[in-house]
Write an enzyme that holds these catalytic residues in place. Structure first.
Site, PDB file in Angstrom:
ATOM      1  N   GLY A 287       3.166   4.331   7.235  1.00 44.14           N
ATOM      2  CA  GLY A 287       2.810   5.732   7.070  1.00 44.14           C
ATOM      3  C   GLY A 287       1.436   5.913   6.453  1.00 44.14           C
TER       4      GLY A 287
ATOM      5  N   THR B  76       0.835  -1.198   0.000  1.00 44.29           N
ATOM      6  CA  THR B  76       0.000   0.000   0.000  1.00 44.29           C
ATOM      7  C   THR B  76       0.869   1.247   0.000  1.00 44.29           C
ATOM      8  OG1 THR B  76      -1.792  -1.123   1.171  1.00 44.29           O
ATOM      9  CG2 THR B  76      -1.724   1.275   1.355  1.00 44.29           C
TER      10      THR B  76
ATOM     11  N   GLU C  40      -0.337  -5.284   5.858  1.00 50.28           N
ATOM     12  CA  GLU C  40       0.958  -5.433   5.192  1.00 50.28           C
ATOM     13  C   GLU C  40       1.804  -6.490   5.895  1.00 50.28           C
ATOM     14  OE1 GLU C  40       1.463  -0.843   3.523  1.00 50.28           O
ATOM     15  OE2 GLU C  40       2.387  -1.429   5.408  1.00 50.28           O
TER      16      GLU C  40
END
Length: 225
Positions: free
Chosen positions: A100, A32, A107
């Site tokens: 972030g 992402t 993830e």
């Protein structure tokens, strides 16, 4: 080269790396963020070479589907040949800070089951010591203040990421002022705090290959020691 151009460069290089590894039944794990988006755009050029993808966020799933790439639930996938994602920081041991964009938990899950984790960054993300980038920590909402106090005890300064909710319905604390000399130990210490879902240190499962885009247009390959 500007940063956007470097992101496109390493995204394309990642596709060149994984293409020989793929077969018609292969599933690709996809991360992402803006660098991962560049990878997705390049991946679409070879979408007939593999079966589909597992996405680490709803935003990534939407972008993949927009390119006509099938998206599978990880529960229905037996194996991920490779996972490709960016990072907010990487040291030379390929230990990372990620999250972030707020997708750190998914993830981390996707990275944990992939045979190979390829991380793609521009040279500004390469550091000697992790921690200049605030470490994201995903937290159950009711535990936010309790977890923040524990993080202060570990030497950090946590800040609530206001107005943001993860795809899992949780909140993010961004921890500033960390100088992370032992990433694996800190990963364990934060994960042990009640109320923490996970945190953005990818130290116990680092990248296997780091592709670093340089300002001169070169892409360096750094493999895990």
């Amino acid at each position: 080269m500007d940063q956007d151009t470097l992101k496109k460069l390493v995204g394309q290089r990642a596709v060149e790396h994984i293409e020989p590894l793929l077969g018609s039944d292969s599933i690709v794990g996809v991360g992402t963020g803006s660098t991962a988006n560049c990878f997705i755009d390049s991946l679409a050029e070879i979408r007939d070479r593999f079966d589909g993808a597992v996405a680490s966020s709803e935003a990534t799933a939407a972008r993949l589907k927009g390119h006509g790439i099938p998206v599978y639930d990880l529960n229905n996938v037996a194996e991920l040949r490779v996972y490709v994602d960016g990072a907010d920081e990487s040291n030379l041991q390929l230990q990372l800070i990620k999250g972030g964009g707020g997708a750190l938990t998914r993830e981390k899950i996707v990275a944990s089951v992939a045979r190979e984790f390829v991380c793609i960054v521009d040279e500004s993300k390469l550091v000697d010591v992790l921690g200049a980038f605030p470490l994201p920590v995903e937290v159950i909402p009711m535990a936010r203040s309790a977890v923040a106090r524990k993080l202060v005890g570990l030497g950090g300064q946590p800040f609530y990421r206001e107005g943001f909710t993860t795809d899992n319905g949780n909140v993010i604390l961004d921890v500033h002022d960390l100088h992370i000399l032992d990433p694996c130990r800190l990963e364990d210490e934060i994960n042990a705090i009640t109320g923490v879902v996970t945190q953005g240190l990818f130290a116990k499962r680092p990248a296997d290959l780091l592709l670093v885009g340089r300002a001169n247009g070169a892409v360096d390959e750094i493999r895990a020691p």
